[in-house]
Enzyme design. Structure first.
Site, PDB file in Angstrom:
ATOM      1  CB  CYS A   2      -6.984  20.381 -12.536  1.00  0.00           C
ATOM      2  SG  CYS A   2      -5.770  21.684 -12.425  1.00  0.00           S
ATOM      3  NE  ARG A  27      -9.171  15.600  -8.271  1.00  0.00           N
ATOM      4  CZ  ARG A  27      -8.494  14.458  -8.240  1.00  0.00           C
ATOM      5  NH1 ARG A  27      -9.056  13.386  -7.776  1.00  0.00           N
ATOM      6  NH2 ARG A  27      -7.260  14.400  -8.680  1.00  0.00           N
ATOM      7  CD1 TRP A  76      -5.666  23.902  -6.095  1.00  0.00           C
ATOM      8  CD2 TRP A  76      -3.627  23.673  -6.973  1.00  0.00           C
ATOM      9  NE1 TRP A  76      -4.755  24.039  -5.082  1.00  0.00           N
ATOM     10  CE2 TRP A  76      -3.493  23.906  -5.587  1.00  0.00           C
ATOM     11  CE3 TRP A  76      -2.456  23.503  -7.732  1.00  0.00           C
ATOM     12  CZ2 TRP A  76      -2.259  23.967  -4.943  1.00  0.00           C
ATOM     13  CZ3 TRP A  76      -1.234  23.558  -7.089  1.00  0.00           C
ATOM     14  CH2 TRP A  76      -1.144  23.793  -5.711  1.00  0.00           C
ATOM     15  CG  ASN A 102      -6.812  17.505 -14.601  1.00  0.00           C
ATOM     16  OD1 ASN A 102      -7.300  18.609 -14.817  1.00  0.00           O
ATOM     17  ND2 ASN A 102      -7.423  16.560 -13.915  1.00  0.00           N
ATOM     18  N   GLY A 103      -2.455  18.553 -15.406  1.00  0.00           N
ATOM     19  CA  GLY A 103      -1.029  18.252 -15.582  1.00  0.00           C
ATOM     20  C   GLY A 103      -0.268  19.520 -15.922  1.00  0.00           C
ATOM     21  CD  GLU A 484      -1.715  12.800   9.909  1.00  0.00           C
ATOM     22  OE1 GLU A 484      -0.692  13.136   9.299  1.00  0.00           O
ATOM     23  OE2 GLU A 484      -2.846  12.870   9.398  1.00  0.00           O
ATOM     24  CE  LYS A 488      -5.212  15.590   8.786  1.00  0.00           C
ATOM     25  NZ  LYS A 488      -4.299  14.707   8.221  1.00  0.00           N
ATOM     26  CD  GLU A 491      -3.627  18.567   5.885  1.00  0.00           C
ATOM     27  OE1 GLU A 491      -3.996  17.746   6.746  1.00  0.00           O
ATOM     28  OE2 GLU A 491      -3.607  18.303   4.682  1.00  0.00           O
ATOM     29  CG  HIS A 507      18.882  18.942  22.074  1.00  0.00           C
ATOM     30  ND1 HIS A 507      20.088  18.930  22.732  1.00  0.00           N
ATOM     31  CD2 HIS A 507      18.264  17.795  22.424  1.00  0.00           C
ATOM     32  CE1 HIS A 507      20.208  17.812  23.428  1.00  0.00           C
ATOM     33  NE2 HIS A 507      19.112  17.104  23.264  1.00  0.00           N
ATOM     34  CE  LYS A 607      -8.714  13.130   0.081  1.00  0.00           C
ATOM     35  NZ  LYS A 607      -8.315  13.075   1.499  1.00  0.00           N
TER      36      LYS A 607
HETATM   37  O1  M6R Z   1      -2.820  10.692  -1.792  1.00  0.00           O
HETATM   38  P1  M6R Z   1      -1.556  10.672  -0.959  1.00  0.00           P
HETATM   39  O2  M6R Z   1      -1.725   9.846   0.279  1.00  0.00           O
HETATM   40  O3  M6R Z   1      -0.360  10.243  -1.763  1.00  0.00           O
HETATM   41  O4  M6R Z   1      -1.334  12.156  -0.536  1.00  0.00           O
HETATM   42  C1  M6R Z   1      -0.197  12.529   0.196  1.00  0.00           C
HETATM   43  C2  M6R Z   1      -0.388  13.890   0.833  1.00  0.00           C
HETATM   44  O5  M6R Z   1      -0.595  14.857  -0.155  1.00  0.00           O
HETATM   45  C3  M6R Z   1      -1.585  13.890   1.796  1.00  0.00           C
HETATM   46  O6  M6R Z   1      -1.431  12.946   2.812  1.00  0.00           O
HETATM   47  C4  M6R Z   1      -1.751  15.273   2.441  1.00  0.00           C
HETATM   48  O7  M6R Z   1      -0.686  15.526   3.297  1.00  0.00           O
HETATM   49  C5  M6R Z   1      -3.102  15.332   3.144  1.00  0.00           C
HETATM   50  N1  M6R Z   1      -3.756  16.557   2.819  1.00  0.00           N
HETATM   51  C6  M6R Z   1      -3.007  15.229   4.611  1.00  0.00           C
HETATM   52  O8  M6R Z   1      -4.209  15.448   5.260  1.00  0.00           O
END
Ligand code: M6R
Length: 612
Positions: A2, A27, A76, A102-103, A484, A488, A491, A507, A607
């Site tokens: 949020c 975000r 959100w 927020n929270g 990673e 990517k 996501e 395995h 984000k």
């Molecule tokens: O802000 P942070 O680095 O703590 O966030 C951690 C993860 O939420 C963040 O890396 C997330 O996996 C990304 N969307 C990856 O692209």
């Protein structure tokens, strides 16, 4: 997740609120709303499910509201589905108090029950509505705004950043914070609150960060801040040096593509100020040599891509400092009763500095007496303030939900800290140290060279963007890179992917390989190349198509095994992931582009993840 924006000043509030919310869109959100107090003391509210453009058209770009004090929110959903009624701001049932939040309020159900028994009528399913109703309940009884705010926050449990309006005070905006980021902005034309500095960059660069328990009263000409007991607090002012244009697309089709392309510059900004007279030095670094020599364990805690940086770091730091490094998902670490004490150094990695799981892992580590070194991109963020020391990644604002340049600069900082520590502990030869410093300086140019070969990656993406599932395999640092690369892809393109240690495939997972399955084989680490090639042959025998990623000098060997080969320049092994990640980011980007996905705002993702 949020986002909050608030304003009290001499201009019309609604346009500023909508502009600020637009800058927070990245975000992740599913609904949006604003509330503005009219000069006559009416709380004017519009809120709606969906994108901000819907809210803008409902309010004629904010022009339907007259008033210079207001609050805005992008939601959100957590409690209650995304809907008009569950969107923020929320009102008390007498329309006296409006709140954005927020929270998460943990005891909202019991407060709601209490208020219903007192005759309050609720309209939403959210936890936030209880804040507005409770404050209104106290305010109607006592007619003391400050007392109502304090009574309310002392009765709610959980995390909150709050923006509050009371219709009896048309020129006052109230803010309160506990465990959720909130900052105050100062300008000649009025004052602001925001959950994220990018919302304010157009209006001011002078900010202060609210601390837990604080309450602020914001007016056109002043901001007064009080601590949890109601005593006045003098806030330190900070200057934000991020460029506004850095948070804009500047002609690029997507923030993600822009941020991929910015990586050489972000790397340079992160490396150059930390090398002086041929040695690594971190400005005002408070972890003493004596302390660093006393540690016997390093634990890296992080989430998502930051965790994947930690996975690379396990391999590279163990190699440099000959000490056991463990890497833990922050959400697991906090409940694992970790075996750490004052001799363990915890490295917390976070782009946003606001990830709740990482923050809670830090708190758990502190309870065990360990010190915290954080690697963070956002200055003044909550994780920074709870750490013993921070080394900033100097990547500038990262807007795309899928991290790219923050990941790259995290990798660099972690490796630089490893080299720094290795010199201190005497675990690195002088020649290797000198070579690594030279290679760090050369790294940004090598990253630029990788970015010149986008056409080949685009071509491969065009062949495989319709795959249902893509496999990433690799060994050691290349396994960590595959993790990673796979994240990517998932996501932003919504293609299922599995990232496996190449030796582990046989395995179990190899049963999933079939005719035409795409396997991305990461083999940049020369020492393990032959082993990875064997694994490539195993999957090829079972019908897989293989794209291999390796270094220039191993192209020929790879071409004999794989169907397609991408190469990156040579570098010392600990720096190879900084080059190898770029083609994997580009591949995910082009695949998502060809599938028509919303690349910068992928579905269901936010984000910064400020809930557990
Ligand atoms: O802000 P942070 O680095 O703590 O966030 C951690 C993860 O939420 C963040 O890396 C997330 O996996 C990304 N969307 C990856 O692209």
């Amino acid at each position: 997740m949020c986002g909050i924006v608030g304003y009290s000043g001499e201009q019309q509030a609604s346009e500023i609120l909508l502009d600020g919310l637009e800058r927070l869109e990245y975000r992740g959100y599913d609904s949006a709303g604003i509330a503005v107090i009219s000069p006559e003391g009416e709380l004017q509210i519009r809120k709606t499910k969906g994108r901000l453009k819907v809210l803008k058209s409902l309010t004629d770009n904010g022009r339907v509201f007259n008033g210079s004090t207001g609050i805005g929110h992008t939601r959100w959903a957590t409690h209650g589905e995304p809907s008009d009624v569950n969107s923020h701001p929320h009102l008390g049932d007498r329309n006296t108090i409006a709140v954005v939040h927020n929270g998460i309020i943990e005891n909202y159900a019991e407060i709601k029950e209490y208020l219903i028994s007192k005759g309050k009528v609720f309209s939403s399913e959210t936890d936030t509505e209880v804040i507005a109703q409770l404050m209104e309940y106290y305010y109607e009884k006592e007619r003391d705004l400050m007392a109502s705010v304090y009574k309310t926050i002392s009765n709610i449990k959980g995390a909150y950043a709050l923006g509050i309006l009371c219709r009896d005070y048309p020129d006052v905006l109230i803010a309160a914070r506990k465990d959720a980021p909130l900052l105050l902005g100062y300008s000649d034309k009025g004052h602001f609150i925001a959950s994220d500095v990018t919302a304010l960059l157009k209006y001011t660069r002078e900010v202060s960060y609210m601390d837990d328990g604080e309450v602020a009263f914001i007016r056109k000409d002043r901001i007064e801040v009080f601590d949890e007991f109601g005593a006045p607090v003098e806030k330190e002012h900070h200057y934000i040096d991020w460029d506004v244009s850095a948070a804009e697309k500047q002609g690029y089709p997507h923030f993600m593509f822009k941020e991929i392309m910015e990586q050489p510059e972000a790397a340079r900004s992160t490396i150059v100020p930390r090398i002086s007279s041929g040695r690594i030095a971190f400005e005002n670094f408070s972890l003493s040599d004596e302390y660093l020599k006393s540690i016997n364990k390093i634990v890296i805690v992080a989430c998502g891509s930051s965790y994947h940086v930690g996975m690379v770091g396990k391999y590279t730091l163990e190699r440099l400092i000959k000490m056991p490094i463990s890497v833990s998902l922050a959400s697991e670490f906090r409940y694992a009763d970790p075996l750490i004490d004052e001799n363990a150094l915890i490295i917390a990695i976070s782009q946003s500095g606001e990830t709740l799981d990482t923050m809670e892992a830090i708190r758990e580590a502190k309870r065990h007496g360990s010190k915290i070194l954080s690697i963070v991109n956002v200055k003044g963020s909550s994780i920074v303030r709870e750490s013993d020391e921070v080394i900033y990644t100097l990547a500038g604002p990262e807007i795309a939900v899928a991290t790219t340049k923050a990941y790259s600069t995290q990798l660099i900082v972690l490796n630089m800290f490893g080299i720094y520590l290795a010199e201190l502990l005497g675990t690195i030869e002088k020649e290797e140290y000198i070579q690594l410093i030279a290679e760090l300086r050369a790294l940004p140019d090598k990253m630029s060279a990788v970015l010149e070969d986008t056409e080949r990656i685009k071509l491969y993406a065009s062949r495989y963007f319709n795959q249902e599932s893509i496999f990433y395999i690799g060994r050691n640092i290349d396994y960590a890179l595959g993790l990673e690369g796979g994240l990517k892809l998932k996501e932003i393109s919504y293609i299922h992917s599995e990232s496996y240690a190449a030796g582990e495939l046989k395995h179990g997972t190899i049963s999933l390989i079939d005719n035409g399955t795409l396997v991305m084989a990461v083999g940049t680490y020369g020492k393990l190349l032959e082993k990875t090639i064997s694994n490539i042959l195993e999957v090829k025998t079972r019908g897989a198509d293989v794209i291999a990623l390796t270094t220039d000098s191993h192209r020929e060997a790879m071409e004999k095994a794989a169907d397609m080969v991408i190469t990156v320049p040579e570098a010392p092994v600990i720096l190879l992931p900084s080059l190898g990640i770029i083609p994997l980011q580009l591949f995910a980007y082009y695949v998502a582009l060809m599938r028509g996905c919303d690349i910068d705002k992928p579905r269901n993702l936010a984000k910064s993840v400020t809930v557990e």
